[in-house]
Scaffold this active site. Structure first.
Site, short mmCIF file in Angstrom:
data_model
loop_
_atom_site.label_atom_id
_atom_site.label_comp_id
_atom_site.label_asym_id
_atom_site.label_seq_id
_atom_site.Cartn_x
_atom_site.Cartn_y
_atom_site.Cartn_z
N CYS A 136 0.83 -1.21 0.00
CA CYS A 136 0.00 0.00 0.00
C CYS A 136 0.87 1.25 0.00
O CYS A 136 1.39 1.66 1.04
CB CYS A 136 -0.93 0.01 1.21
N CYS A 139 -0.51 4.09 2.14
CA CYS A 139 -0.29 3.90 3.57
C CYS A 139 1.15 4.19 3.97
O CYS A 139 1.41 4.83 4.99
CB CYS A 139 -0.63 2.46 3.96
N ASP A 140 2.11 3.69 3.18
CA ASP A 140 3.50 3.65 3.61
C ASP A 140 4.46 4.51 2.79
O ASP A 140 5.64 4.61 3.14
CB ASP A 140 4.00 2.21 3.59
#
Length: 335
Positions: A136, A139-140
């Site tokens: 992701c 997300c990261d």
């Protein structure tokens, strides 16, 4: 066999399911959450979480899910650790059959079973998850500001992730095992026009290279799919973007699914093709797939379900009031 009945039955215990439970419990619906094979959902496998509102510092995914579950239980949710093996949505109350023989009945059902990222399945991948390997970018990606990153895949998700990562990284490499992308043409045009993205064609990842100690990922071992030659690409982070598996197989044939296996909902709601059945979180969302959006749709599912029950109970009360009038009319007609 034990039968457990509730006004609202929730399947899945990630951010969507637990948010639905919190709202349902506060409305006095005494919800039951059947947790499934991965209690807490995907966040229990995520270490650093930096984009969930309300926390100035980085928090841990498992801790966040523990807090959500504690809040849900505090307001009256009953958590059950069981795996559902069969469903009956042909009548209300809806019935879910547990692996241990117990039966769960709900006047309404909220499906929050989520979706799992597809992984490459190579030996070194599992060990490097959270140590430089992610599924992701949204997300990261923030953790790789100014660093070199790679994206693995060739569809819309891979191209979108590569483009997104250019917000953080000046050096993004897209690795695809074929000589052409499957992504939509407009996305391909944006990708090829971006000066910060390099595409490696006809390459597949043979291994993720661990730098040892606290170094984490330092490179990818690549194999040329046409010649078989191997090479190594130095990188600080790698994002596997080859799609997701929505956890909907249990509901195939019971509720409408789209071509990708996701549960379609009526626009602006969480209502599915079956009245009284609602879907929220990643099981119905193939676009955003974030913890905060999952939690938001969990709230929506609880409110939609509460309104559905209120309308059904109102109609039942009206029907009960009509029955004596029908009996009187029938009696008068027989005089």
């Amino acid at each position: 066999m034990t039968v457990h009945h509730t006004r609202m039955l929730i399947l899945g215990s990630g951010p969507a399911g637990l948010s639905a439970a919190i709202y349902a419990a506060r409305a006095g619906m005494n919800p039951i959450v059947v947790q499934g094979i991965q209690p807490g959902g995907q966040l229990t496998t995520t270490t650093d979480v930096e984009n969930y509102p309300g926390f100035a510092d980085v928090i841990q995914g498992p801790w966040l899910m523990e807090q959500m579950q504690a809040q849900a239980e505090h307001v009256g949710t009953r958590m059950v650790w069981d795996t559902v093996t069969g469903v009956d949505l042909t009548r209300r109350p809806f019935r879910l059959n547990g692996d241990g023989g117990d039966v769960y009945e709900g006047d309404v059902l909220v499906i929050a079973t989520g979706a799992q990222a597809k992984w490459l399945g190579i030996d070194s991948e599992e060990a490097m998850k959270g140590k430089g390997v992610s599924a992701c970018a949204t997300c990261d990606g923030f953790f790789y500001r100014g660093k070199k990153v790679a994206v693995i895949g060739g569809g819309n998700t891979a191209v979108e992730e590569a483009l997104y990562l250019t917000n953080h990284s000046p050096d993004v490499t897209l690795i695809h095992r074929r000589d052409s992308l499957r992504a939509e043409r407009i996305l391909q045009e944006r990708l090829h026009a971006h000066p910060g993205i390099t595409v490696l064609w006809n390459r597949e990842v043979a291994g993720f290279v661990d730098g040892g100690g606290t170094a984490g990922l330092v490179g990818l071992d690549l194999r040329d799919t046409t010649t078989g030659e191997t090479s190594r690409l130095a990188t600080d982070g790698a994002f596997v973007a080859i799609g997701h598996h929505p956890a909907t197989e249990l509901f195939r044939g019971h509720v409408d699914l789209d071509d990708d296996g996701y549960i379609p909902v009526q626009p602006g709601t969480t209502r599915t093709s079956v009245p009284g059945v609602f879907a929220c979180g990643d099981v119905a969302d193939k676009v955003y797939r974030q913890a905060v959006t999952a939690a938001g749709t969990g709230c929506m599912a609880a409110l939609d379900a509460e309104r559905f029950l209120a309308a059904a109970e109102h109609e039942s009360d009206r029907e009960a009031m009509r029955e004596p009038l029908r009996e009187k009319e029938n009696a008068e007609a027989s005089w």
